[in-house]
Design a protein around this motif. Structure first.
Motif, short mmCIF file in Angstrom:
data_model
loop_
_atom_site.label_atom_id
_atom_site.label_comp_id
_atom_site.label_asym_id
_atom_site.label_seq_id
_atom_site.Cartn_x
_atom_site.Cartn_y
_atom_site.Cartn_z
N ALA A 164 -11.73 12.31 -12.26
CA ALA A 164 -11.50 10.85 -12.30
C ALA A 164 -11.45 10.21 -10.92
N CYS A 165 -11.33 11.02 -9.88
CA CYS A 165 -11.08 10.47 -8.53
C CYS A 165 -12.27 9.65 -8.03
N THR A 166 -11.98 8.40 -7.67
CA THR A 166 -13.03 7.49 -7.20
C THR A 166 -13.63 7.96 -5.86
N THR A 221 -7.25 6.32 -1.37
CA THR A 221 -7.06 4.87 -1.25
C THR A 221 -5.96 4.38 -2.18
N MET A 277 -1.32 12.54 -3.23
CA MET A 277 -2.50 12.35 -2.39
C MET A 277 -2.24 11.34 -1.26
N TRP A 299 -1.66 10.41 -7.47
CA TRP A 299 -1.90 9.49 -6.36
C TRP A 299 -0.77 9.55 -5.33
N GLY A 336 -5.32 4.78 -7.91
CA GLY A 336 -4.62 5.12 -9.15
C GLY A 336 -5.50 5.58 -10.31
N TYR A 337 -6.79 5.73 -10.06
CA TYR A 337 -7.67 6.14 -11.17
C TYR A 337 -7.43 7.58 -11.63
S1 SF4 Z 1 -8.35 8.53 -7.76
FE1 SF4 Z 1 -8.60 9.64 -5.81
S2 SF4 Z 1 -8.51 8.02 -4.26
FE2 SF4 Z 1 -7.70 7.14 -6.15
S3 SF4 Z 1 -5.49 7.51 -6.06
FE3 SF4 Z 1 -6.35 9.24 -7.11
S4 SF4 Z 1 -6.69 10.76 -5.50
FE4 SF4 Z 1 -6.44 8.81 -4.51
#
Ligand code: SF4
Ligand code: SF4
Length: 362
Positions: free
Chosen positions: A342-344, A283, A301, A298, A286-287
């Motif tokens: 860290a990925c949400t 999404t 991804m 990000w 940026g976490y």
């Molecule tokens: S934390 Fe996960 S969902 Fe959010 S930007 Fe990074 S890879 Fe994408």
């Protein structure tokens, strides 16, 4: 057509703008120029191009269309951009743009494609931003604007100290969390807000079934829904659509003409749904910005989204042209796993890195 105030400039801009980066036949300059005239006849009055689109040919198409646009007697606005890294380069860029566009004045001139706070700081230290201001004082450009791919929080911080008439940023139903903070900061300063990539770089329009849930009203096409979602946000001045042919103009104009704002509750529900339904999709929140090797996870991804959605937009192209990155940045990855933690969305980031590399190796 709906018109909205562009920040505090006093100009009223059509709610969809003409993006000059997707002409299907740029070599056919007459037919391409005719598209601009057709767009103006249909109410579109914001025309956006850039020095590099089709290696300058897009600006030439705009220049070719200009006499006919003027003949119409209607108000319209020209926007172009420079990525110059020095004041001299900027002067040269503007000179060439004016020549190609056959004009002596650009309404909206963009500090183009700011990728990071460092990138901006370098341009500023080199005197580029001051030179933009001089161009305005000299009456060569009307408004100074910025176009950026930075994160929302970076945009907000930049706008705390920098003054612009407007901002152009990538924002759509599939990446809004990434830049929403920046959009709100721009709106709070009463800046014009121009949206690029309103269709998610092609991902939404190319995958109507996957995104059908963004349709809230009967008879909406997927393009209607993507634009209605954006236009429901009163902070957005216009959404730029890259037109390939006249039927794309018809679709966008029809989307505006059939616009019924989504209610706040619908937008909130939609935002939640987007996040819930796209568990496997980045999404761009940026976490994962925790990489000790400074890899912009990000961005990789988000490029993977395009691979996943089978978008016409190649992931490697997306990386290069949207994010200014090369695949070999991933060579620095030590597989420490901090980004995955860290990925949400709990995405398998490392696995996706491998698939990206494999895909770009052909
Ligand atoms: S934390 Fe996960 S969902 Fe959010 S930007 Fe990074 S890879 Fe994408
Ligand atoms: S796994 Fe790789 S990309 Fe992720 S934080 Fe560690 S070094 Fe950075």
């Amino acid at each position: 057509m709906i018109y909205r105030e562009y920040g505090s400039t006093g100009k009223k801009i059509s709610a969809v703008g003409f993006g000059g980066m997707r002409f299907e036949k740029p070599q056919d300059i007459d037919a391409s120029a005719e598209m601009l005239v057709y767009a103006l006849e249909n109410g579109i009055n914001y025309f956006d191009t850039a020095t590099f689109y089709f290696k300058g040919k897009s600006e030439m198409i705009f220049g070719h269309a200009l006499p006919e646009l003027k003949k119409s007697g209607k108000d319209f606005y020209l926007s172009t951009k420079s990525m110059a890294k020095s004041p001299d380069e900027l002067r040269l860029d503007l000179e060439k743009s004016l020549e190609r566009m056959k004009t002596d004045f650009i309404d909206f001139y963009h500090v183009w494609c700011v990728l990071s706070p460092d990138d901006y700081a370098h341009r500023k230290a080199a005197g580029v931003i001051d030179e933009f201001k001089k161009l305005k004082e000299e009456g060569l450009v009307g408004n100074i604007t910025i176009s950026t791919h930075m994160k929302g929080s970076e945009i907000r911080r930049l706008l705390e100290t920098e003054e612009y008439d407007g901002i152009t940023l990538g924002y759509s139903a599939i990446n809004f969390p990434f830049r929403e903070e920046g959009l709100r900061a721009a709106a709070a300063k009463n800046m014009g807000v121009v949206i690029m990539n309103p269709l998610g770089g092609g991902a939404i329009a190319d995958n109507p079934d996957e995104f059908s849930f963004i349709k809230m009203h009967k008879k909406q096409s997927i393009v209607d829904a993507a634009l209605h979602f954006l236009l429901s946000d009163k902070s957005i001045t216009t959404a730029l659509v890259g037109f390939g042919n006249k039927s794309h103009i018809d679709d966008a104009v029809s989307a505006v003409n059939s616009f019924e704002p989504y209610t706040d509750a619908e937008v909130a529900a939609l935002k939640l749904r987007i996040q819930d339904d796209f568990q496997s999709m980045c999404t761009t929140c940026g976490y994962c910005d925790v990489c000790p090797e400074k890899i912009p996870v990000w961005a990789f991804m988000e490029s993977y989204n395009h691979l996943m959605m089978n978008s016409k937009y190649e992931a490697a192209e997306r990386l290069k042209w949207h994010w200014g990155l090369k695949m070999d940045e991933l060579d620095r990855c030590t597989s420490c796993g901090r980004c995955e933690d860290a990925c949400t969305q709990h995405l398998p980031i490392l696995e996706r890195f491998e698939l990206l590399k494999k895909n770009s190796a052909g």
